[in-house]
Design an enzyme around this catalytic site. Structure first.
Site, PDB file in Angstrom:
ATOM      1  N   TYR A  44       7.236   4.343  18.323  1.00 56.28           N
ATOM      2  CA  TYR A  44       6.743   2.969  18.436  1.00 56.28           C
ATOM      3  C   TYR A  44       7.643   2.068  17.596  1.00 56.28           C
ATOM      4  O   TYR A  44       8.451   2.558  16.794  1.00 56.28           O
ATOM      5  CB  TYR A  44       5.306   2.852  17.931  1.00 56.28           C
ATOM      6  CG  TYR A  44       4.266   3.536  18.784  1.00 56.28           C
ATOM      7  CD1 TYR A  44       4.501   3.859  20.132  1.00 56.28           C
ATOM      8  CD2 TYR A  44       3.028   3.861  18.258  1.00 56.28           C
ATOM      9  CE1 TYR A  44       3.536   4.466  20.906  1.00 56.28           C
ATOM     10  CE2 TYR A  44       2.053   4.477  19.027  1.00 56.28           C
ATOM     11  CZ  TYR A  44       2.312   4.779  20.353  1.00 56.28           C
ATOM     12  OH  TYR A  44       1.354   5.392  21.113  1.00 56.28           O
ATOM     13  N   SER A  45       7.472   0.767  17.726  1.00 57.83           N
ATOM     14  CA  SER A  45       8.317  -0.127  16.922  1.00 57.83           C
ATOM     15  C   SER A  45       8.074   0.090  15.431  1.00 57.83           C
ATOM     16  O   SER A  45       9.001  -0.065  14.628  1.00 57.83           O
ATOM     17  CB  SER A  45       8.082  -1.587  17.302  1.00 57.83           C
ATOM     18  OG  SER A  45       6.723  -1.932  17.198  1.00 57.83           O
ATOM     19  N   GLU A  46       6.839   0.450  15.044  1.00 60.94           N
ATOM     20  CA  GLU A  46       6.579   0.841  13.657  1.00 60.94           C
ATOM     21  C   GLU A  46       5.499   1.917  13.591  1.00 60.94           C
ATOM     22  O   GLU A  46       4.609   1.990  14.431  1.00 60.94           O
ATOM     23  CB  GLU A  46       6.147  -0.349  12.788  1.00 60.94           C
ATOM     24  CG  GLU A  46       7.282  -1.207  12.270  1.00 60.94           C
ATOM     25  CD  GLU A  46       7.460  -2.472  13.073  1.00 60.94           C
ATOM     26  OE1 GLU A  46       8.467  -3.168  12.860  1.00 60.94           O
ATOM     27  OE2 GLU A  46       6.599  -2.751  13.923  1.00 60.94           O
ATOM     28  N   THR A  47       5.608   2.727  12.539  1.00 62.27           N
ATOM     29  CA  THR A  47       4.614   3.728  12.162  1.00 62.27           C
ATOM     30  C   THR A  47       4.342   3.553  10.674  1.00 62.27           C
ATOM     31  O   THR A  47       5.265   3.300   9.899  1.00 62.27           O
ATOM     32  CB  THR A  47       5.140   5.145  12.441  1.00 62.27           C
ATOM     33  OG1 THR A  47       5.298   5.320  13.852  1.00 62.27           O
ATOM     34  CG2 THR A  47       4.194   6.210  11.908  1.00 62.27           C
ATOM     35  N   HIS A  76       2.567  -6.534  12.351  1.00 63.89           N
ATOM     36  CA  HIS A  76       1.490  -5.819  13.031  1.00 63.89           C
ATOM     37  C   HIS A  76       1.127  -4.515  12.321  1.00 63.89           C
ATOM     38  O   HIS A  76      -0.045  -4.115  12.326  1.00 63.89           O
ATOM     39  CB  HIS A  76       1.813  -5.639  14.531  1.00 63.89           C
ATOM     40  CG  HIS A  76       2.508  -4.385  14.922  1.00 63.89           C
ATOM     41  ND1 HIS A  76       3.876  -4.233  14.867  1.00 63.89           N
ATOM     42  CD2 HIS A  76       2.019  -3.210  15.400  1.00 63.89           C
ATOM     43  CE1 HIS A  76       4.197  -3.032  15.293  1.00 63.89           C
ATOM     44  NE2 HIS A  76       3.099  -2.376  15.620  1.00 63.89           N
TER      45      HIS A  76
END
Length: 294
Positions: A44-47, A76
């Site tokens: 994902y774009s961030e974890t 987010h």
């Protein structure tokens, strides 16, 4: 380790920006390399990793990774992680949750509808303004004509913890047609503090919204992000600094992610205060999955 999949800045299930949140005692044994490899696996774009469910200095220790690198702050992930903390760890109504991030402490305020969390709001750091760019430099990166960039306002780096290049466009048609020239993009960011580009315009898909936004960050492993709280916080500061909607505070609805099939809604509030521009970014979070990482 336990994990949760959260849709942040969502307009419903399976919209907004996906986030994976990891918790559990096993996190204490993870190295930086382990966390980075897990973030790459999730892709994902961030974890995020809640490295302790016990408060320290009034907040919870959290680390944020893109598929390629760790970030000191991101929007987010901050809201989504606060939502997981409230729903799964704290398990009661609280007004504020503080995240201890690399950039420092970021407070998240929770608004309720009955017993359910309706909106989450984060107060971002005071915006700072950096390098400016010419339309002739930026237009080829986005595969746009120079006339499609709104010349009334600057193209400029803005940061509330992570810097973004803010680019004002004239209309939605120009936003839709963007195809990032990767060679020119990487050439551009090789000499800039900001490694990501946010474009915006005042024309929207839905009349109740005020702005449409897209964000590109290939160097971070995110070709296009469906909803970017940190970038929109920078945008909020930019809008106030340059009186885009006239002087005074802003209270806006921003749509993002429509061009990649992940419609998102971000709420922006900003105003000039004694210590600089005060920025708050809000949105909804929905937990759509939970499980165990083995």
């Amino acid at each position: 380790m336990n994990f949760y999949i959260v849709d942040v800045f969502a307009v419903g299930k399976y919209t907004g920006n996906q986030l994976a949140v990891f918790t559990g005692d096993e996190l204490a044994g993870l190295s930086d390399t382990d966390m980075q490899r897990i973030a790459k696996e999730i892709n994902y774009s961030e974890t995020t990793f809640i490295t302790s469910t016990e408060m320290r200095d009034g907040g919870y220790d959290v680390r944020i990774f893109t598929p390629e690198q760790e970030l000191p702050f991101a929007g987010h992930p901050t809201l989504g992680t606060a939502y997981v903390l409230q729903q799964e760890i704290i398990q009661k109504s609280v007004d504020t949750i503080i995240l201890n991030l690399k950039i420092g402490q970021i407070p998240v305020t929770l608004d309720y509808s009955g017993e359910s969390v309706e909106w989450l709001w984060m107060r971002q750091k005071t915006p700072t303004f950096g390098q400016g760019f010419s339309v002739n430099k930026i237009a080829p990166v986005l595969n746009l004509d120079v006339e499609e960039i709104d010349s009334r306002f600057p193209i400029e780096e803005v940061s509330t913890g992570v810097p973004f290049i803010i680019v004002p466009l004239n209309n939605l048609a120009s936003v839709k047609k963007i195809k990032v020239n990767k060679d020119k993009y990487f050439e551009l960011v090789s000499n800039t503090q900001a490694k990501a580009i946010l474009v915006f315009c005042p024309e929207t898909y839905y009349p109740e919204n005020n702005l449409n936004v897209r964000m590109f960050a290939d160097v971070m492993g995110v070709p296009e992000d469906p909803a970017t709280g940190s970038a929109n916080g920078c945008l909020a500061g930019y809008l106030v600094e340059y009186a885009y909607f006239g002087s005074g505070p802003i209270d806006l609805r921003v749509e993002q992610g429509y061009e990649i099939g992940r419609p998102s809604l971000l709420l922006l509030k900003a105003q000039k205060g004694q210590g600089g521009i005060e920025v708050n970014v809000g949105g909804k979070s929905i937990i759509i999955a939970k499980g165990e990482f083995v």
